[in-house]
Motif scaffolding. Sequence first.
Motif, PDB file in Angstrom:
ATOM      1  N   LEU A   7      13.538  11.590  -0.697  1.00 26.70           N
ATOM      2  CA  LEU A   7      14.761  12.258  -0.260  1.00 26.70           C
ATOM      3  C   LEU A   7      15.967  11.340  -0.152  1.00 26.70           C
ATOM      4  CD1 LEU A   7      13.287  14.409   2.660  1.00 26.70           C
ATOM      5  CD2 LEU A   7      13.883  15.214   0.362  1.00 26.70           C
ATOM      6  N   TYR A   8      15.738  10.070   0.162  1.00 23.09           N
ATOM      7  CA  TYR A   8      16.833   9.190   0.553  1.00 23.09           C
ATOM      8  C   TYR A   8      17.179   8.188  -0.544  1.00 23.09           C
ATOM      9  CZ  TYR A   8      15.257  11.038   5.031  1.00 23.09           C
ATOM     10  OH  TYR A   8      14.877  11.878   6.045  1.00 23.09           O
ATOM     11  N   PRO A   9      18.427   8.187  -1.011  1.00 22.27           N
ATOM     12  CA  PRO A   9      18.846   7.143  -1.961  1.00 22.27           C
ATOM     13  C   PRO A   9      18.824   5.782  -1.272  1.00 22.27           C
ATOM     14  CG  PRO A   9      20.722   8.447  -1.248  1.00 22.27           C
ATOM     15  CD  PRO A   9      19.512   9.130  -0.694  1.00 22.27           C
ATOM     16  N   MET A  10      18.869   4.726  -2.071  1.00 24.88           N
ATOM     17  CA  MET A  10      18.689   3.384  -1.536  1.00 24.88           C
ATOM     18  C   MET A  10      19.647   3.062  -0.397  1.00 24.88           C
ATOM     19  SD  MET A  10      18.856  -0.312  -3.455  1.00 24.88           S
ATOM     20  CE  MET A  10      17.213  -0.202  -4.136  1.00 24.88           C
ATOM     21  N   GLY A  11      20.924   3.391  -0.552  1.00 23.01           N
ATOM     22  CA  GLY A  11      21.897   3.063   0.484  1.00 23.01           C
ATOM     23  C   GLY A  11      21.572   3.714   1.806  1.00 23.01           C
ATOM     24  N   VAL A  12      21.172   4.988   1.765  1.00 23.24           N
ATOM     25  CA  VAL A  12      20.828   5.708   2.989  1.00 23.24           C
ATOM     26  C   VAL A  12      19.561   5.133   3.603  1.00 23.24           C
ATOM     27  CG1 VAL A  12      20.181   7.950   3.942  1.00 23.24           C
ATOM     28  CG2 VAL A  12      21.964   7.808   2.190  1.00 23.24           C
ATOM     29  N   ALA A  13      18.553   4.859   2.750  1.00 23.90           N
ATOM     30  CA  ALA A  13      17.297   4.294   3.237  1.00 23.90           C
ATOM     31  C   ALA A  13      17.535   2.950   3.910  1.00 23.90           C
ATOM     32  CB  ALA A  13      16.310   4.141   2.087  1.00 23.90           C
ATOM     33  N   ALA A  14      18.364   2.113   3.292  1.00 20.45           N
ATOM     34  CA  ALA A  14      18.653   0.795   3.859  1.00 20.45           C
ATOM     35  C   ALA A  14      19.326   0.929   5.224  1.00 20.45           C
ATOM     36  CB  ALA A  14      19.539   0.007   2.900  1.00 20.45           C
ATOM     37  N   GLU A  15      20.219   1.891   5.344  1.00 26.12           N
ATOM     38  CA  GLU A  15      20.907   2.105   6.624  1.00 26.12           C
ATOM     39  C   GLU A  15      19.936   2.586   7.692  1.00 26.12           C
ATOM     40  OE1 GLU A  15      24.765   4.583   8.398  1.00 26.12           O
ATOM     41  OE2 GLU A  15      24.350   4.545   6.243  1.00 26.12           O
ATOM     42  N   ALA A  29      10.308  -5.592  -5.856  1.00 28.74           N
ATOM     43  CA  ALA A  29       9.925  -6.619  -6.825  1.00 28.74           C
ATOM     44  C   ALA A  29       8.618  -7.296  -6.432  1.00 28.74           C
ATOM     45  CB  ALA A  29      11.036  -7.664  -6.955  1.00 28.74           C
ATOM     46  N   GLU A  30       8.353  -7.379  -5.132  1.00 35.04           N
ATOM     47  CA  GLU A  30       7.124  -8.002  -4.641  1.00 35.04           C
ATOM     48  C   GLU A  30       5.945  -7.027  -4.625  1.00 35.04           C
ATOM     49  OE1 GLU A  30       6.511 -11.057  -3.976  1.00 35.04           O
ATOM     50  OE2 GLU A  30       8.527 -11.904  -4.112  1.00 35.04           O
ATOM     51  N   GLY A  31       6.201  -5.763  -4.987  1.00 33.45           N
ATOM     52  CA  GLY A  31       5.123  -4.779  -5.042  1.00 33.45           C
ATOM     53  C   GLY A  31       4.757  -4.173  -3.701  1.00 33.45           C
ATOM     54  N   LEU A  32       5.601  -4.349  -2.693  1.00 30.52           N
ATOM     55  CA  LEU A  32       5.308  -3.806  -1.371  1.00 30.52           C
ATOM     56  C   LEU A  32       5.661  -2.325  -1.254  1.00 30.52           C
ATOM     57  CD1 LEU A  32       6.520  -6.802   0.814  1.00 30.52           C
ATOM     58  CD2 LEU A  32       4.162  -5.983   0.595  1.00 30.52           C
ATOM     59  N   VAL A  33       6.635  -1.885  -2.016  1.00 29.24           N
ATOM     60  CA  VAL A  33       7.015  -0.474  -2.047  1.00 29.24           C
ATOM     61  C   VAL A  33       7.295  -0.078  -3.500  1.00 29.24           C
ATOM     62  CG1 VAL A  33       7.949  -0.345   0.287  1.00 29.24           C
ATOM     63  CG2 VAL A  33       9.421  -1.055  -1.589  1.00 29.24           C
ATOM     64  N   LYS A  34       7.201   1.211  -3.746  1.00 34.70           N
ATOM     65  CA  LYS A  34       7.437   1.694  -5.103  1.00 34.70           C
ATOM     66  C   LYS A  34       8.216   3.008  -5.033  1.00 34.70           C
ATOM     67  CE  LYS A  34       5.034   2.542  -9.491  1.00 34.70           C
ATOM     68  NZ  LYS A  34       3.705   2.665 -10.144  1.00 34.70           N
ATOM     69  N   PRO A  35       9.533   2.936  -4.840  1.00 38.07           N
ATOM     70  CA  PRO A  35      10.335   4.165  -4.756  1.00 38.07           C
ATOM     71  C   PRO A  35      10.360   4.903  -6.092  1.00 38.07           C
ATOM     72  CG  PRO A  35      11.763   2.254  -4.938  1.00 38.07           C
ATOM     73  CD  PRO A  35      10.365   1.717  -4.766  1.00 38.07           C
ATOM     74  N   TYR A  44      13.743   7.144  -1.678  1.00 42.70           N
ATOM     75  CA  TYR A  44      12.664   6.781  -0.769  1.00 42.70           C
ATOM     76  C   TYR A  44      12.233   7.984   0.061  1.00 42.70           C
ATOM     77  CZ  TYR A  44      13.989   1.986  -1.898  1.00 42.70           C
ATOM     78  OH  TYR A  44      14.263   0.823  -2.566  1.00 42.70           O
ATOM     79  N   SER A  45      10.939   8.042   0.339  1.00 47.04           N
ATOM     80  CA  SER A  45      10.397   9.119   1.166  1.00 47.04           C
ATOM     81  C   SER A  45      10.318   8.675   2.622  1.00 47.04           C
ATOM     82  CB  SER A  45       8.994   9.489   0.673  1.00 47.04           C
ATOM     83  OG  SER A  45       8.115   8.380   0.865  1.00 47.04           O
ATOM     84  N   GLU A  46      10.019   9.623   3.502  1.00 46.12           N
ATOM     85  CA  GLU A  46       9.835   9.307   4.919  1.00 46.12           C
ATOM     86  C   GLU A  46       8.701   8.299   5.090  1.00 46.12           C
ATOM     87  OE1 GLU A  46      11.442  10.125   7.553  1.00 46.12           O
ATOM     88  OE2 GLU A  46      12.610  11.935   7.125  1.00 46.12           O
ATOM     89  N   SER A  47       7.628   8.482   4.325  1.00 44.86           N
ATOM     90  CA  SER A  47       6.495   7.569   4.465  1.00 44.86           C
ATOM     91  C   SER A  47       6.854   6.162   4.011  1.00 44.86           C
ATOM     92  CB  SER A  47       5.288   8.096   3.679  1.00 44.86           C
ATOM     93  OG  SER A  47       5.583   8.223   2.299  1.00 44.86           O
ATOM     94  N   GLU A  48       7.640   6.041   2.944  1.00 44.05           N
ATOM     95  CA  GLU A  48       8.048   4.715   2.478  1.00 44.05           C
ATOM     96  C   GLU A  48       8.970   4.025   3.477  1.00 44.05           C
ATOM     97  OE1 GLU A  48       7.821   5.376  -2.345  1.00 44.05           O
ATOM     98  OE2 GLU A  48       9.497   6.195  -1.202  1.00 44.05           O
ATOM     99  N   ILE A  49       9.839   4.795   4.104  1.00 51.08           N
ATOM    100  CA  ILE A  49      10.722   4.227   5.131  1.00 51.08           C
ATOM    101  C   ILE A  49       9.895   3.710   6.303  1.00 51.08           C
ATOM    102  CG2 ILE A  49      12.440   4.845   6.884  1.00 51.08           C
ATOM    103  CD1 ILE A  49      13.799   6.555   4.734  1.00 51.08           C
ATOM    104  N   ALA A  50       8.868   4.473   6.698  1.00 51.60           N
ATOM    105  CA  ALA A  50       7.997   4.028   7.791  1.00 51.60           C
ATOM    106  C   ALA A  50       7.269   2.744   7.399  1.00 51.60           C
ATOM    107  CB  ALA A  50       6.995   5.125   8.134  1.00 51.60           C
TER     108      ALA A  50
END
Length: 230
Positions: A7-15, A29-35, A44-50
Motif C-alpha cells: 500500500l505504501y510508496p517508499m517515501g510514505v513507508a520511510a516516514e 540491497a542486503e536482502g532483508l526486505v523485498k518490496p 511496502y505492505s503493513e507486514s514489511e513495515i513491521a
Amino acid sequence: MKEKKPLYPMGVAAELIGVHPRTLRIYEAEGLVKPQRRGGKRYYSESEIARIRCIKSLLNRGMGIEGVKRLYSLAPCWKVVECGEKRTQCAWYKAYGRWKMRIAFSCEGPEGLEANVAQHFRRASHFTFVDLDGDGEIVNVEVKENPFVNIHGPGIVPQFVKDEGADTIVAGGMGTRASQFFQSMGINPVVGAQGKVIEVLQAILRGEEFDGSLCEHGEHHGPGHEVCNN
C-alpha cells in the motif's frame, strides 16, 4: 491477506518507520526486505513495515546488518526480537506467523532436512514431511519413499501427499495439472524452491517467495530438466 497488500510508496513507508528512503534501499540491497514494484516504484505492505521496524531496533542496539541477516536466517523475526505475546498484534506475525502445518518437500534422497529439493515433484525419490507449531518450530520430521515414482497415473502422487496429511507441497517444478489436483485437495503448491529442505524451510519462515512457475504438460523447466509429466 491485508497485511501483505503493498500500500505504501517508499517515501510514505520511510516516514512511517522514521528512516531515510536511502535506508530502505540498503535493506533491500542486503536482502532483508523485498518490496513489490508497480510502474517502477516500490510499495511496502503493513507486514514489511513491521519487519523493518524490527530490523531498525536491532541495528539501534548495535548489531550490524550481517548479524541481523544471520539471525533472520536461523529463526523467524519474532523469535529474534523476542516479541513474546506482543507478536500477535504485529502485522508481520499476522501475515507469516501462524505456521502450524505439515509441509511436504519433494526430495532427491532420504536425508530428511539435509536432502535437496527435487526439481520435479513427480520424480522425487522421497518426500520429507515437516510438522511445524504456530511459531514455526519443527516438532516432527518424517521421510517416506515415493511409492509411485515409477508408476504413472493422474493424481496418484497428490493423493499420496494428501493421505499423509500435508497442507503444503514444495518442489522445484510442477505441472499445471498436478497443481490443480493439489489445490482441489486443499493443498497449497509451492514451486521454484532450490537447495536443501532446511534452507528452503527457513526461507519460507522468513516470508520469502520463490521465482518459479507451473509448466504445461510436455514442456521443459529449462536446460537439463526432464519433460513434465503430471
